[in-house]
Write an enzyme that holds these catalytic residues in place. Structure first.
Site, PDB file in Angstrom:
ATOM      1  N   GLY A 106      -8.610  -8.456  -2.097  1.00 31.74           N
ATOM      2  CA  GLY A 106      -8.991  -9.453  -1.084  1.00 31.74           C
ATOM      3  C   GLY A 106      -8.235 -10.762  -1.218  1.00 31.74           C
ATOM      4  O   GLY A 106      -7.058 -10.794  -1.572  1.00 31.74           O
ATOM      5  N   ARG A 151       0.820  -1.224   0.000  1.00 29.98           N
ATOM      6  CA  ARG A 151       0.000   0.000   0.000  1.00 29.98           C
ATOM      7  C   ARG A 151       0.847   1.265   0.000  1.00 29.98           C
ATOM      8  O   ARG A 151       0.453   2.268  -0.587  1.00 29.98           O
ATOM      9  CB  ARG A 151      -0.963  -0.018   1.183  1.00 29.98           C
ATOM     10  CG  ARG A 151      -2.085  -0.997   0.908  1.00 29.98           C
ATOM     11  CD  ARG A 151      -3.086  -1.039   2.005  1.00 29.98           C
ATOM     12  NE  ARG A 151      -4.231  -1.819   1.575  1.00 29.98           N
ATOM     13  CZ  ARG A 151      -5.045  -2.473   2.375  1.00 29.98           C
ATOM     14  NH1 ARG A 151      -4.836  -2.439   3.685  1.00 29.98           N
ATOM     15  NH2 ARG A 151      -6.059  -3.145   1.905  1.00 29.98           N
ATOM     16  N   GLY A 209     -12.945  -4.320  -0.968  1.00 30.83           N
ATOM     17  CA  GLY A 209     -14.304  -3.814  -0.751  1.00 30.83           C
ATOM     18  C   GLY A 209     -14.711  -2.832  -1.837  1.00 30.83           C
ATOM     19  O   GLY A 209     -15.816  -2.904  -2.381  1.00 30.83           O
TER      20      GLY A 209
END
Ligand code: AMP
Length: 436
Positions: free
Chosen positions: A393, A36, A416
């Protein structure tokens, strides 16, 4: 995409409040996966090079709101306290609050500031709070091309509550609001959308990560090169109702695997032993099969399954497993993976596709005995020349663990958020940005 990006505006000398997704996994104060942080680098570097004043903010985990006066217990803790006799409630509450104070250590973004400085090769000033004296001082001192990281936004109760006062205060750090946190683009919190929605940010644009995620995924959904195959797996039908319905409209073939397949098989009148079945969704599954037929779409279900008697405990325990055609699953056995005939059927479909999107494992992939179906699908995606998109995910983790990551066209950083895109929903973190 019709939303403005940082490339469309002049950022030199401007205070850019950049919402990034630094919700990185941590163990013992160390970052265990830097994906990230790496995802946010292109935007940060560009802003630095352009001479912007870069003020970064992000949440990490689900901490208590320790910066909010009289901070409260989490919902779960409140319930636990209320379940106790009145005489014990005060001391239990005090215990929880003692634990909450430790969240400052557990969920601080300080290690991220250090890692980021290393990656950028320049100083990153870490503010000890979000809108307090430390943040004020850091923003006051920031010069063009410098970087400040604010502390975990979820330490403020106002973050998730979309508090106007918090947004107004943050607006003091913000000539330009930049959203580059795709992972939270489906959330409407103070720093993910509300600051722009309320009009506190006069200019609101996206960064390169959001731009890339949207251009790849929205493009695939809206203008796919056909045949377009969508693969859905995971545990429950109920979690993916809208995804199934929307994807059926967009794709040519919808492939179903994982636990959710058994409710479809049951809806076709099959007995599936003790496999995961959601009786409340049987009617819905029938409706989806009718919809597929009416639309002339292929909806593929498993033709065989890898079964065992009891769900493995622990999840990676060694258990006996046998393959059966789905019509013959014994009454006392549960399907925990697609069988090899199904894996071949699905791989063939992928081979003939030009666009493939995938979300959700084909089986209980945490156990190597039931990971074969997921591996086979991942392999087929790795081998095709089609555009391949992994919707974050578990499937993203599986593809990465298997070493196939660089063979995919795109692996989304937001599970999500990408699921909501697949549902056809508008994401608040993107809707709030300025139109081109
Ligand atoms: P989701 O979060 O909905 O994507 O579901 C992922 C989870 O589904 C994983 O933890 C898998 O172990 C689980 N899963 C996949 N296939 C099955 C199955 N046949 N029965 C029970 N759980 C499954």
């Amino acid at each position: 995409m019709n939303k403005k990006s940082i490339k469309d505006i002049d950022v030199k000398g401007k205070k850019c409040l950049v919402r990034v997704d630094f919700n990185v996994p941590m163990k013992d104060g160390k970052i265990t996966d830097e994906t990230r942080i790496n995802g946010a680098l292109p935007t940060i570097k560009y802003l630095v090079d352009q001479g912007a004043k870069v003020i970064l903010c992000s949440h990490m985990g689900k901490p208590h709101n320790i910066f909010t006066e009289g901070f409260s217990l989490t919902k779960k803790e409140k319930k636990a306290v209320e379940a106790l006799p009145a005489s014990e409630q005060e001391s239990a509450k005090a215990e929880y609050l003692k634990k909450a104070v430790k969240d400052k250590e557990k969920f601080t973004l300080r290690p991220v500031a250090e890692k980021l400085a290393e990656k950028l090769g320049q100083k990153v000033t870490f503010a000890e709070d979000v809108v307090g004296p430390s943040a004020d001082a850091a923003v006051k001192a920031i010069k063009d091309g410098e970087v400040v990281l604010l502390e975990n936004t979820r330490f403020e109760q106002g973050e998730e509550k979309r508090d106007e006062k918090l947004c107004a205060k943050l607006a003091e750090y913000c000539d330009v609001y930049v959203n580059d946190a795709f992972g939270t683009a489906h959330r409407s919190h103070a720093t993910t959308a509300a600051i722009a929605e309320y009009g506190f940010a006069k200019t609101a644009v996206c960064g390169f990560l959001i731009e890339k995620e949207l251009s790849v995924m929205a493009d695939a959904l809206e203008n796919p090169v056909r045949p377009f195959v969508a693969i859905l797996g995971g545990a429950k039908v109920a979690d993916k109702l809208k995804v199934i319905s929307n994807l059926l409209e967009k794709c040519d073939t919808l492939i179903i695997g994982g636990g959710m397949a058994y409710t479809f098989l049951k809806a076709k009148g099959m007995e599936v032993g003790t496999s995961l079945v959601d009786d409340e969704q049987i009617a819905y599954c029938k409706e989806m099969m009718d919809k597929a037929e009416k639309l002339g779409k292929k909806l593929l279900l498993p033709i065989d399954a890898r079964v065992t008697k009891d769900f493995p405990n622990p999840i990676d325990a060694v258990v006996d497993a046998v393959e059966y055609d789905v019509e013959n699953i014994p009454a006392d056995q549960m399907g925990l993976d697609i069988g090899s005939k199904t894996a071949e059927l699905y791989a063939n479909e992928v081979k003939n596709a030009k666009t493939v999107i995938w979300n959700g494992p084909m089986g209980v992939f945490e156990n190597p005995i039931f990971a074969k179906g997921t591996i086979a699908v991942a392999q087929s995606l790795a081998e095709t020349s089609a555009t391949t998109i992994i919707g974050g995910g578990d499937s993203a983790a599986a593809v990465t663990q298997l070493g196939f990551a660089d063979k995919m066209t795109h692996i989304s950083t937001g599970g999500g958020a990408s699921l909501e895109l697949f549902e056809g929903k508008k994401l608040p973190g993107i809707e709030c940005l300025d139109e081109k």
